[in-house]
Scaffold this active site. Structure first.
Site, PDB file in Angstrom:
ATOM      1  N   GLY A   1      71.341  31.788  35.366  1.00  0.00           N
ATOM      2  CA  GLY A   1      72.554  31.040  35.727  1.00  0.00           C
ATOM      3  C   GLY A   1      72.296  30.009  36.819  1.00  0.00           C
TER       4      GLY A   1
ATOM      5  N   ARG B   1      71.730  50.405  48.074  1.00  0.00           N
ATOM      6  CA  ARG B   1      72.314  50.044  46.783  1.00  0.00           C
ATOM      7  C   ARG B   1      72.316  51.297  45.904  1.00  0.00           C
ATOM      8  NH1 ARG B   1      69.395  47.929  41.570  1.00  0.00           N
ATOM      9  NH2 ARG B   1      71.221  47.390  40.334  1.00  0.00           N
TER      10      ARG B   1
ATOM     11  N   LEU C   1      73.608  35.983  35.033  1.00  0.00           N
ATOM     12  CA  LEU C   1      72.624  35.877  33.951  1.00  0.00           C
ATOM     13  C   LEU C   1      71.220  35.969  34.538  1.00  0.00           C
ATOM     14  CD1 LEU C   1      74.286  32.768  32.202  1.00  0.00           C
ATOM     15  CD2 LEU C   1      74.763  35.191  31.776  1.00  0.00           C
TER      16      LEU C   1
ATOM     17  N   GLY D   1      69.082  34.609  37.964  1.00  0.00           N
ATOM     18  CA  GLY D   1      67.927  33.732  37.743  1.00  0.00           C
ATOM     19  C   GLY D   1      68.174  32.655  36.703  1.00  0.00           C
TER      20      GLY D   1
ATOM     21  N   HIS E   1      76.410  45.307  38.178  1.00  0.00           N
ATOM     22  CA  HIS E   1      76.308  44.025  38.897  1.00  0.00           C
ATOM     23  C   HIS E   1      77.565  43.736  39.721  1.00  0.00           C
ATOM     24  CE1 HIS E   1      73.433  42.181  35.636  1.00  0.00           C
ATOM     25  NE2 HIS E   1      72.727  42.730  36.614  1.00  0.00           N
TER      26      HIS E   1
ATOM     27  N   GLU F   1      73.126  40.022  46.788  1.00  0.00           N
ATOM     28  CA  GLU F   1      73.636  41.392  46.809  1.00  0.00           C
ATOM     29  C   GLU F   1      73.262  42.099  48.112  1.00  0.00           C
ATOM     30  OE1 GLU F   1      71.915  41.191  42.879  1.00  0.00           O
ATOM     31  OE2 GLU F   1      73.254  42.803  42.270  1.00  0.00           O
TER      32      GLU F   1
ATOM     33  N   ARG G   1      67.462  43.835  26.373  1.00  0.00           N
ATOM     34  CA  ARG G   1      68.545  44.707  25.891  1.00  0.00           C
ATOM     35  C   ARG G   1      69.337  44.016  24.792  1.00  0.00           C
ATOM     36  NH1 ARG G   1      70.586  45.511  31.723  1.00  0.00           N
ATOM     37  NH2 ARG G   1      68.992  46.844  32.622  1.00  0.00           N
TER      38      ARG G   1
ATOM     39  N   ASN H   1      66.906  49.385  48.394  1.00  0.00           N
ATOM     40  CA  ASN H   1      67.157  49.584  46.969  1.00  0.00           C
ATOM     41  C   ASN H   1      66.032  50.468  46.448  1.00  0.00           C
ATOM     42  OD1 ASN H   1      67.595  49.455  44.247  1.00  0.00           O
ATOM     43  ND2 ASN H   1      67.603  47.217  44.115  1.00  0.00           N
TER      44      ASN H   1
ATOM     45  N   ASN I   1      67.610  38.974  34.138  1.00  0.00           N
ATOM     46  CA  ASN I   1      67.027  39.831  33.097  1.00  0.00           C
ATOM     47  C   ASN I   1      68.113  40.680  32.472  1.00  0.00           C
ATOM     48  OD1 ASN I   1      64.266  39.217  32.889  1.00  0.00           O
ATOM     49  ND2 ASN I   1      63.960  40.087  34.922  1.00  0.00           N
ATOM     50  N   GLY I   2      68.987  41.222  33.351  1.00  0.00           N
ATOM     51  CA  GLY I   2      70.217  41.846  32.877  1.00  0.00           C
ATOM     52  C   GLY I   2      71.311  40.801  32.974  1.00  0.00           C
TER      53      GLY I   2
HETATM   54  P1  ADP Z   1      66.830  40.279  37.528  1.00  0.00           P
HETATM   55  O1  ADP Z   1      67.979  40.528  36.617  1.00  0.00           O
HETATM   56  O2  ADP Z   1      65.621  41.091  37.206  1.00  0.00           O
HETATM   57  O3  ADP Z   1      67.195  40.230  38.998  1.00  0.00           O
HETATM   58  P2  ADP Z   1      66.619  37.386  37.768  1.00  0.00           P
HETATM   59  O4  ADP Z   1      68.021  37.226  38.247  1.00  0.00           O
HETATM   60  O5  ADP Z   1      65.522  37.053  38.684  1.00  0.00           O
HETATM   61  O6  ADP Z   1      66.350  38.815  37.152  1.00  0.00           O
HETATM   62  O7  ADP Z   1      66.471  36.474  36.453  1.00  0.00           O
HETATM   63  C1  ADP Z   1      65.323  36.437  35.689  1.00  0.00           C
HETATM   64  C2  ADP Z   1      65.516  35.355  34.626  1.00  0.00           C
HETATM   65  O8  ADP Z   1      65.755  34.121  35.281  1.00  0.00           O
HETATM   66  C3  ADP Z   1      64.303  35.169  33.731  1.00  0.00           C
HETATM   67  O9  ADP Z   1      64.706  35.069  32.378  1.00  0.00           O
HETATM   68  C4  ADP Z   1      63.750  33.842  34.205  1.00  0.00           C
HETATM   69  O10 ADP Z   1      63.148  33.121  33.170  1.00  0.00           O
HETATM   70  C5  ADP Z   1      64.980  33.119  34.674  1.00  0.00           C
HETATM   71  N1  ADP Z   1      64.599  32.070  35.615  1.00  0.00           N
HETATM   72  C6  ADP Z   1      64.127  32.215  36.875  1.00  0.00           C
HETATM   73  N2  ADP Z   1      63.803  31.020  37.400  1.00  0.00           N
HETATM   74  C7  ADP Z   1      64.040  30.092  36.442  1.00  0.00           C
HETATM   75  C8  ADP Z   1      63.899  28.688  36.342  1.00  0.00           C
HETATM   76  N3  ADP Z   1      63.438  27.964  37.359  1.00  0.00           N
HETATM   77  N4  ADP Z   1      64.288  28.078  35.178  1.00  0.00           N
HETATM   78  C9  ADP Z   1      64.787  28.794  34.152  1.00  0.00           C
HETATM   79  N5  ADP Z   1      64.923  30.139  34.178  1.00  0.00           N
HETATM   80  C10 ADP Z   1      64.570  30.778  35.299  1.00  0.00           C
END
Ligand code: ADP
Length: 398
Positions: free
Chosen positions: A333, A90, A209, A331, A180, A384, A241, A7, A211-212
């Site tokens: 979800g 990717r 769910l 992260g 995604h 992914e 965003r 990536n 960061n994006g």
């Molecule tokens: P990206 O979209 O950059 O791949 P991720 O899928 O890693 O991001 O998601 C990041 C989000 O997931 C952040 O908002 C983070 O707070 C949340 N997150 C990660 N671990 C936990 C956790 N144990 N409890 C609650 N939220 C979490």
């Protein structure tokens, strides 16, 4: 057989080496600050690590470091590059040109470049990565590209069009492409497997769910609608965003604050969403902690986020005229039981019931709805890289 997954970003390069005999990751890592210094963090699956600060003027030097990490470092996992059967990349934007993964040749690279305007931060970097990879691994190792947008190419025109003059679609390709897609494809396939039903008989809503954030309606095994749009800015609010807005808000603010299109893009992509509302953080964990301590704006950000998810689920259930399953991934979800439970309660009108015996789990594949819930609800950690590796393997096996 081992597949190397790449990536490539403009100043970073993430990678994984996957053994496809058992679909286990052998090593992963990231090169950062390419073009402005350089550092590699490499980790083998058994826990050994390798870290180095090395000048990486371009992606080529980054790949040299990756090759060293994989084959010679104290965390090496293979003895030679010959063990790598193929490479999968990717790619963020495949536009209307790619509805599935393909093997790389010069015409494919040119097509990816022709879409640079649609993903200026990503596609040019992917091409740099592909070309540097050819230099590092040689011409004979096949390379494939897997597009974030490809899964969404099944949307009907009535779904993907914006109600602007048609000429902008024709001249510039302005339409919904989504993002995604690799994740939505993976978790919806897995959901059908877990339900023991053919995909073609299911209506699934997948909520990625992180960061994006994006939400996708999958009807009969293909994408019917998705919340991200022309770019990943559309849809629900995210970490930084804004998600969808009344466009007049932007022309109004631009005039008031004397902002250029670039300023507006920066505002909506980097300073909005949960960060903009809370004024505190884009990170779900920080917001939950602050909200629990009584921070009103952190609570507002969480409430807005949840409300928007509920609204998309409702809209997509109506658009598909039915709903069999909901999947949470990414992260947030995967790790936020509180959010999942509240969503299930807020749309209990669909006959959905959350099971507290399983919903408390984090980062695990699990059904979180009760046995008699009319809609099945799952948490399915996304992967992914594995999809990219599987597609690459399938292409070279043809
Ligand atoms: P990206 O979209 O950059 O791949 P991720 O899928 O890693 O991001 O998601 C990041 C989000 O997931 C952040 O908002 C983070 O707070 C949340 N997150 C990660 N671990 C936990 C956790 N144990 N409890 C609650 N939220 C979490």
């Amino acid at each position: 057989m081992k597949i190397f997954v790449v990536n490539a970003g403009s100043s970073s390069l993430k990678y994984q080496l996957i053994d496809m005999d058992n679909e286990q990751m052998l090593a992963k890592g990231v090169c950062e600050r390419i073009g402005a210094g350089g550092a590699i963090q490499h980790k083998a699956a058994d826990g050994r690590t390798y870290h180095a600060e090395v000048e990486m003027p371009t992606h080529s030097e980054a790949f040299q470091q990756v090759v060293y990490a994989l084959t010679k470092s104290e965390a090496s996992v293979i003895s030679s590059l010959d063990e790598i059967a193929a490479i999968g990349h990717r790619v963020v934007q495949g536009g209307s040109l790619f509805s599935k993964s393909v093997l790389v040749d010069e015409s494919v690279i040119e097509k990816i470049e022709s879409l640079n305007e649609l993903a200026p931060l990503h596609n040019p970097a992917h091409v740099l990565g592909i070309r540097a990879c050819i230099r590092a691994f040689g011409e004979k190792t096949p390379q494939a590209v897997v597009f974030d947008t490809a899964f969404h190419q099944t949307m009907e025109q009535k779904v993907y069009m914006y109600a602007l003059p048609y000429e902008y679609y024709e001249k510039y390709g302005v339409r919904r492409y989504g993002a995604h897609g690799t994740s939505h494809r993976f978790v919806s396939d897995r959901c059908a497997d877990l339900m023991g039903k053919p995909k073609k008989d299911l209506k699934i809503i997948t909520c990625h769910l992180g960061n994006g954030c994006s939400i996708t309606a999958i009807k009969n095994g293909v994408c019917y609608d998705t919340s991200m749009g022309f770019t990943p800015l559309d849809g629900m609010m995210m970490g930084t965003r804004s998600g969808a807005l009344d466009p007049s808000v932007l022309t109004f603010i631009a005039e008031k604050e004397n902002m250029t299109p670039h300023d507006i893009s920066e505002l909506c992509n980097k300073r909005s969403g949960a960060l903009g509302i809370s004024g505190l953080s884009n990170d779900n964990r920080d917001l939950a902690e602050a909200a629990a301590a009584g921070n009103r704006r952190a609570q507002l950000a969480l409430d807005m986020q949840r409300y928007q998810i509920v609204k998309f689920i409702g809209a997509y259930a109506a658009a598909m005229n039915g709903l069999d399953a909901i999947v949470f991934t990414g992260g947030i979800g995967e790790n936020n039981p509180d959010l999942r439970e509240k969503i299930c309660n807020e749309i209990s009108c669909f006959g959905m019931a959350c099971d507290e015996n399983t919903n408390h789990l984090r980062g695990k594949e699990v059904r979180i709805s009760t046995a008699d819930s009319k809609v099945a609800v799952y948490v399915i950690p996304t992967n992914e890289e594995l999809v990219i590796a599987r597609d690459t393997l399938a292409l070279i096996s043809k």
